[in-house]
Design an enzyme around this catalytic site. Sequence first.
Site, PDB file in Angstrom:
ATOM      1  N   CYS A   4     -53.501  82.530 -71.675  1.00  0.00           N
ATOM      2  CA  CYS A   4     -53.855  81.160 -72.121  1.00  0.00           C
ATOM      3  C   CYS A   4     -54.005  81.291 -73.671  1.00  0.00           C
ATOM      4  O   CYS A   4     -54.364  82.111 -74.335  1.00  0.00           O
ATOM      5  CB  CYS A   4     -55.238  80.522 -71.651  1.00  0.00           C
ATOM      6  SG  CYS A   4     -55.391  78.996 -71.979  1.00  0.00           S
ATOM      7  N   CYS A  58     -51.857  74.491 -57.330  1.00  0.00           N
ATOM      8  CA  CYS A  58     -52.188  74.633 -58.810  1.00  0.00           C
ATOM      9  C   CYS A  58     -51.351  75.647 -59.407  1.00  0.00           C
ATOM     10  O   CYS A  58     -51.467  76.946 -58.785  1.00  0.00           O
ATOM     11  CB  CYS A  58     -53.924  74.985 -58.777  1.00  0.00           C
ATOM     12  SG  CYS A  58     -54.370  75.258 -60.518  1.00  0.00           S
ATOM     13  N   CYS A 103     -61.435  76.506 -59.822  1.00  0.00           N
ATOM     14  CA  CYS A 103     -61.283  75.838 -61.163  1.00  0.00           C
ATOM     15  C   CYS A 103     -62.195  76.856 -62.489  1.00  0.00           C
ATOM     16  O   CYS A 103     -63.158  77.059 -62.395  1.00  0.00           O
ATOM     17  CB  CYS A 103     -61.818  74.534 -61.406  1.00  0.00           C
ATOM     18  SG  CYS A 103     -60.987  73.746 -62.787  1.00  0.00           S
ATOM     19  N   ASN A 121     -67.856  77.097 -62.046  1.00  0.00           N
ATOM     20  CA  ASN A 121     -67.626  78.273 -61.146  1.00  0.00           C
ATOM     21  C   ASN A 121     -67.853  79.417 -61.828  1.00  0.00           C
ATOM     22  O   ASN A 121     -66.997  79.908 -62.825  1.00  0.00           O
ATOM     23  CB  ASN A 121     -66.004  78.037 -60.561  1.00  0.00           C
ATOM     24  CG  ASN A 121     -65.827  76.948 -59.771  1.00  0.00           C
ATOM     25  OD1 ASN A 121     -66.386  76.635 -58.800  1.00  0.00           O
ATOM     26  ND2 ASN A 121     -64.926  76.197 -60.143  1.00  0.00           N
ATOM     27  N   GLY A 130     -52.785  78.904 -68.638  1.00  0.00           N
ATOM     28  CA  GLY A 130     -52.346  78.460 -69.841  1.00  0.00           C
ATOM     29  C   GLY A 130     -52.526  77.070 -70.177  1.00  0.00           C
ATOM     30  O   GLY A 130     -53.141  76.083 -69.281  1.00  0.00           O
ATOM     31  N   GLU A 131     -52.163  76.499 -71.152  1.00  0.00           N
ATOM     32  CA  GLU A 131     -52.146  75.079 -71.646  1.00  0.00           C
ATOM     33  C   GLU A 131     -50.672  74.454 -71.542  1.00  0.00           C
ATOM     34  O   GLU A 131     -49.741  75.105 -72.284  1.00  0.00           O
ATOM     35  CB  GLU A 131     -52.456  74.882 -73.040  1.00  0.00           C
ATOM     36  CG  GLU A 131     -52.182  73.887 -73.908  1.00  0.00           C
ATOM     37  CD  GLU A 131     -53.105  72.472 -72.997  1.00  0.00           C
ATOM     38  OE1 GLU A 131     -51.979  71.620 -72.813  1.00  0.00           O
ATOM     39  OE2 GLU A 131     -53.922  72.357 -73.130  1.00  0.00           O
ATOM     40  N   SER A 148     -52.651  68.802 -66.651  1.00  0.00           N
ATOM     41  CA  SER A 148     -53.961  68.802 -67.378  1.00  0.00           C
ATOM     42  C   SER A 148     -53.778  69.631 -68.673  1.00  0.00           C
ATOM     43  O   SER A 148     -53.196  70.419 -68.813  1.00  0.00           O
ATOM     44  CB  SER A 148     -55.003  69.486 -66.434  1.00  0.00           C
ATOM     45  OG  SER A 148     -56.312  69.878 -67.176  1.00  0.00           O
ATOM     46  N   CYS A 158     -61.365  78.439 -74.182  1.00  0.00           N
ATOM     47  CA  CYS A 158     -62.386  77.588 -73.735  1.00  0.00           C
ATOM     48  C   CYS A 158     -63.592  78.702 -73.251  1.00  0.00           C
ATOM     49  O   CYS A 158     -63.272  79.705 -72.489  1.00  0.00           O
ATOM     50  CB  CYS A 158     -62.032  76.739 -72.767  1.00  0.00           C
ATOM     51  SG  CYS A 158     -60.741  75.706 -73.327  1.00  0.00           S
ATOM     52  N   CYS A 179     -64.203  79.401 -69.438  1.00  0.00           N
ATOM     53  CA  CYS A 179     -63.271  79.455 -68.611  1.00  0.00           C
ATOM     54  C   CYS A 179     -62.732  81.218 -68.385  1.00  0.00           C
ATOM     55  O   CYS A 179     -62.497  81.518 -69.695  1.00  0.00           O
ATOM     56  CB  CYS A 179     -61.910  78.467 -69.189  1.00  0.00           C
ATOM     57  SG  CYS A 179     -60.525  78.794 -68.008  1.00  0.00           S
ATOM     58  N   GLU A 204     -51.125  83.661 -61.415  1.00  0.00           N
ATOM     59  CA  GLU A 204     -51.829  83.242 -60.283  1.00  0.00           C
ATOM     60  C   GLU A 204     -51.559  81.983 -59.977  1.00  0.00           C
ATOM     61  O   GLU A 204     -51.576  81.096 -60.772  1.00  0.00           O
ATOM     62  CB  GLU A 204     -53.521  83.330 -60.223  1.00  0.00           C
ATOM     63  CG  GLU A 204     -53.812  85.144 -60.243  1.00  0.00           C
ATOM     64  CD  GLU A 204     -55.236  85.179 -60.394  1.00  0.00           C
ATOM     65  OE1 GLU A 204     -55.850  86.252 -60.206  1.00  0.00           O
ATOM     66  OE2 GLU A 204     -55.803  84.437 -61.160  1.00  0.00           O
ATOM     67  N   SER A 249     -59.050  67.942 -70.118  1.00  0.00           N
ATOM     68  CA  SER A 249     -60.081  68.917 -69.768  1.00  0.00           C
ATOM     69  C   SER A 249     -61.119  68.658 -71.062  1.00  0.00           C
ATOM     70  O   SER A 249     -61.133  68.894 -72.186  1.00  0.00           O
ATOM     71  CB  SER A 249     -59.614  70.255 -70.100  1.00  0.00           C
ATOM     72  OG  SER A 249     -60.398  71.340 -69.503  1.00  0.00           O
ATOM     73  N   PHE A 250     -62.204  67.514 -70.527  1.00  0.00           N
ATOM     74  CA  PHE A 250     -62.807  66.934 -71.760  1.00  0.00           C
ATOM     75  C   PHE A 250     -64.297  67.546 -72.020  1.00  0.00           C
ATOM     76  O   PHE A 250     -64.518  68.339 -72.919  1.00  0.00           O
ATOM     77  CB  PHE A 250     -63.179  65.501 -71.391  1.00  0.00           C
ATOM     78  CG  PHE A 250     -63.505  64.420 -72.324  1.00  0.00           C
ATOM     79  CD1 PHE A 250     -62.694  64.241 -73.075  1.00  0.00           C
ATOM     80  CD2 PHE A 250     -65.032  64.052 -72.458  1.00  0.00           C
ATOM     81  CE1 PHE A 250     -62.938  63.471 -74.466  1.00  0.00           C
ATOM     82  CE2 PHE A 250     -65.083  62.890 -73.362  1.00  0.00           C
ATOM     83  CZ  PHE A 250     -64.242  62.904 -74.466  1.00  0.00           C
TER      84      PHE A 250
END
Length: 391
Positions: free
Chosen positions: A135, A128, A368, A325, A194-195, A226, A139, A142, A115, A248-249
């Site tokens: 991924c 984005c 997000c 979200n 993804g990272e 990110s 997390c 997410c 996406e 991404s803290f």
Amino acid sequence: MDAKAPITQDVLTIPRKLPDGPRNLIGLSRDQIRDALIVAGTPEKQAKMRVGQIWQWIYHWGVRDFALMTNLAKDYRAMLADTFVIALPEVVTRQVSDDGTRKYLVRIAGGHEVEVVYIPETDRGTLCISSQVGCTLTCSFCHTGTQKLVRNLTTAEIVGQIMVARDDLGEWPEQGAPKDETRLLSNIVLMGMGEPLYNFENVRDAMKIAMDPEGISLSRRRITLSTSGVVPEIARTAQEIGCQLAISFHATTDEVRDRLVPINKRWPIAELLDALRDYPKVSNSERITFEYVMLDGVNDSDEDAQRLINLIKGIPAKINLIPFNEWPGAPYKRSSNNRIRKFADIIYKAGYASPIRTPRGEDIMAACGQLKSATERARKSKAQIAQETGL
């Protein structure tokens, strides 16, 4: 907090075999195109000039048909058409949110889907983009992380997302028309599926194409990568890409971050912050963005705000506060507006910008943390999602 997630998967990505048939020019560097043209019979003395011409047709004018490359001889165009293709990911669905956000589901080689989201704003338009199918990370807040990693995207598939969006926006320049400096797609954020730093080479090469001044021509300051904190690749990002960096803290103690962002078990907060201190001067970036999703009763206390301020001391930074979200089966709730504002105020009074991100595209699951390919989402129940993420 009872939500748990397994530690980051260890993944070995095997390079994909190139498909048989004409070679796709999208995603190739200038040197790779030059070599391919020479193999196809272009005289070595002409190769550099031909690369420049073809590059401009593809990445400046957005042309996909070799027959339209009118500053090349007819027989040369015919050779190109026989030898190469200019192929982008296929747009499967296109959704437009009430707020103007556009979400594209695009299909890539192997039938996989990712996406891509375009967010229009008054002073810019941000795309984005995704770097992996699924991924590597898990997390727990997410939705994208509930889809296991399938594979890394190729350079062509990453660049192709940008080109697909420019197609849809009608943003390629028109030959003979006055130059228009307005950019509908002015910014790129590597914040999709993804990272990015687990697919470093392909992401780097794609961004070099996006930044090339004779093509898409985006400034490196208009590109933000990110990462959840792949520490060994942060210095390389500064040296080899030089774009803006977002982290991404999401937590101020290792105990909480281990659960929210399991990669923290491998590279904890202190180690991550050490890697970040040098980034602005090496990359010549103004500051690092710390992304912080606001989760009710998990990471949103006044004490968390104070700890965050102490942790980032000495790092030029801004804090992006992201209202959570929600997605089907999500184990968390969004912090209240009052709590988010109080948290932002504490950070602002300490001297840091603390904008609260306005959720965009929630009605089409484009906000997000909500991205997840439609086919995956459709075939999995809430119970399956919960089981996969260990929630």
